[in-house]
Design an enzyme around this catalytic site. Sequence first.
Site, PDB file in Angstrom:
ATOM      1  N   LYS A 254     -20.757 -19.281 -10.338  1.00 39.99           N
ATOM      2  CA  LYS A 254     -20.019 -19.170 -11.602  1.00 39.99           C
ATOM      3  C   LYS A 254     -18.582 -18.748 -11.329  1.00 39.99           C
ATOM      4  O   LYS A 254     -17.633 -19.254 -11.959  1.00 39.99           O
ATOM      5  CB  LYS A 254     -20.719 -18.145 -12.497  1.00 39.99           C
ATOM      6  CG  LYS A 254     -20.287 -18.163 -13.952  1.00 39.99           C
ATOM      7  CD  LYS A 254     -20.706 -19.451 -14.640  1.00 39.99           C
ATOM      8  CE  LYS A 254     -20.343 -19.473 -16.103  1.00 39.99           C
ATOM      9  NZ  LYS A 254     -21.288 -18.752 -16.953  1.00 39.99           N
TER      10      LYS A 254
ATOM     11  N   TYR B 264       0.846  -1.193   0.000  1.00 44.52           N
ATOM     12  CA  TYR B 264       0.000   0.000   0.000  1.00 44.52           C
ATOM     13  C   TYR B 264       0.883   1.245   0.000  1.00 44.52           C
ATOM     14  O   TYR B 264       1.717   1.408  -0.869  1.00 44.52           O
ATOM     15  CB  TYR B 264      -0.977  -0.045   1.179  1.00 44.52           C
ATOM     16  CG  TYR B 264      -2.105   0.945   1.047  1.00 44.52           C
ATOM     17  CD1 TYR B 264      -2.900   0.966  -0.098  1.00 44.52           C
ATOM     18  CD2 TYR B 264      -2.368   1.853   2.049  1.00 44.52           C
ATOM     19  CE1 TYR B 264      -3.918   1.876  -0.246  1.00 44.52           C
ATOM     20  CE2 TYR B 264      -3.405   2.773   1.923  1.00 44.52           C
ATOM     21  CZ  TYR B 264      -4.178   2.783   0.774  1.00 44.52           C
ATOM     22  OH  TYR B 264      -5.185   3.692   0.634  1.00 44.52           O
TER      23      TYR B 264
END
Length: 759
Positions: A101, A46
């Site tokens: 999915k 970060y």
Amino acid sequence: MPKKKETIEKYTDKEALDFHIQGKPGKIEIISSKQLSTQRDLSLAYSPGVAVPVLEISKNPQTAYEYTSKGNLVAVVSNGSAILGLGNLGALASKPVMEGKSVLFKRFADIDSIDIEVDSQDAEDIIKTVSNIACSFGGINLEDIGAPDCFVIEQKLKELVDIPIFHDDQHGTAIITTAGLINALDISGKSIKDVKIVVNGAGASAIACTELFKNSGVPNENVTMCDRKGVIYRGREGVDQWKSKHAIDTKDRTLEQAIKGADVVLGLSAAGAITQDMIKSMAKNPIIFACANPEPEIRPEKVLEVRDDAIIATGRSDYPNQVNNLIGFPYIFRGALDVQAKTINEEMKVAAAQAIAKLAREDVPDEVVAAYGGDRPHYGKNYIIPSTFDPRLITTIPTAVAKAAVNSGVAQKPIKDFDAYIDELEARLDPSVGLMQGINSKIKKTKKRIVFAEGEDEESLKAAIAFKNYGLGEPILIANKEKLNESLKKIGLDENFNIEITNSSDVEKSEKYKNYLYEKLQRKGILEKECDKMVKSDRVTWGSCMVACGDADGMVAGNTRHFSATVDKLAQSVGSRENEILFGLCLYVSKGKTILIADTNVNEFPTSEELVEIAISSARVAEILGFDPKVALLSHSTFGQPETERTKRVRQAVEMLEKRKVDFLFDGEMQPDVALNPKFQSTYPFSKIVGNANVLIMPSIHAAAVSTKMLKELGGGKVIGPLLIGLAQPIEVAPLRSSSSEILNLASIAAYSSEIIKY
């Protein structure tokens, strides 16, 4: 129990809800692909380190594929307007399907995926939403969006964004069906340029199939499309632009008229839409794709009653030639992502269909035979489409799609070395996909009778019901009727569920099992009345006697008691096989690899001789499961460093194995990282096992138990077992508080063992 009602479902509503709510709700989570254990790691991940790739991407957007997950990330997008066969239930209701999915993308093609549900029924809203977020992803999979909006949304997004847009309900079905058509025509000796095809249905899938048929060589005038009102012919009023594109000049007005003399009929409509009389009227060697789900337009057995020359495919897994989108979409996206394709074009779809068709014609290798339960399928009327569990799909389809993308000019990152690319694809394969599938395919044909010792336990009961409903075999519950009825109600079934139970109230069997046990134990200081008490009071003893006396084929026990307590009972009632050691073996399945670990549960501190026997038996089991055993005997030292009295025991076992001249590769002593990590191969070039092991022989039960339980809780893979190896009967023991899925796997293995492993 009296038979009053059979359940059709393979699970209850409550069980389905419990599956989705247990542990973390839902089916997906996000994990970091980088180690974030130190402050430096966090600074790189970060602020401030993240600023560096940010600036690079701002200068060159294409570098987002290098510095972020974009290149392996697909969004599964739906508005819930056409959920499975449930209709328009809204965006939020579609989330379980879209999560599912995403799971399939990861499991079959190692593609990271996130579901996005757009709460709008307006096509323009969806187009705007998806186009605004498209830069985050390498591809977009549109799912369960109703026609005609799905056509509009897909077409407009293709114009707006430069990543693949793929509506799987259309194109997935089209690609698999086209592959089947190519092979069915080949088998029946017909040319794609001459066949007459009738498509019954005019929705998204039907239109996509028709277009891909034509792009594959079928002349436009040779395809007749029908909807609920009949044939779509030129001049018919009230036909939208998508249907009218496939209108032809014809005098036929009904499906019955159109199908007469046809070579092929593709059903994407409703159950019962095609009759036997229609099938009778078709041309010689007719090809019937009855793809309505869950009930096809006509059942294959009904076709065969009137036409023994037919080639038949359906959308169901219980008939040959299943048209299953799972054969297509994960691998099509894999190939498209790997070349950073701007779109999935017709050339890529045709290439995928041809690759699937070609795969079904090839000789089936041994690993595919395992996925078919030991039967070797052969190209022909009952094998025109590969299995969803064919491990070759991961290399065949992405390669064909990637090449088509390069050749058609839509690849932004062409692959230079396709041989190396195929190796990379093979490394993505999850071997667990075929492991239990192969075992289950085998036992479905033999229908073994398997005892579930803890019959009233909810997890055992759910496993037994699944074993029955999935057609894996016949479960027998050791249970009290009243307690069982309570458990059935708790999992959403009534007391009339048809399942066999047994217990010590059966006087004839009690006497039979007592006599068996007394004959076995009478010279070990056990009295006849003690045997009678053991049979009647202990369900593990009762069940093992059932198996030993031929009243059942196998058993799974445990789950409500400690593993060692169950093993002690089994050691007494059935014992080990002659000249074999009894031990526990676990399978750890993680991305790209399956590892067998022994002894995990029985021998506290095995001697050198016992380590040798465990290694030999573990290698035998590995071969039965379809693996080439590479055995590492583990220790806290590697090849003598450091050397202690405990390491000598392992080294002696290696020396003894060398003298036995076994026919599998082995080495030791070595630490587990040396056995598993290829980076050590250059350090120890003399060993073929270093960095290459798939069977780990643990130096003690303490090391094994701690390791496998840590892997189960923290490792990110799946632990199957422990399997109880060396027992005189096909009986498996579930660890305390196992899940129904874990118990079901052990029941399947017990059934498989009763047929495969010679006891």
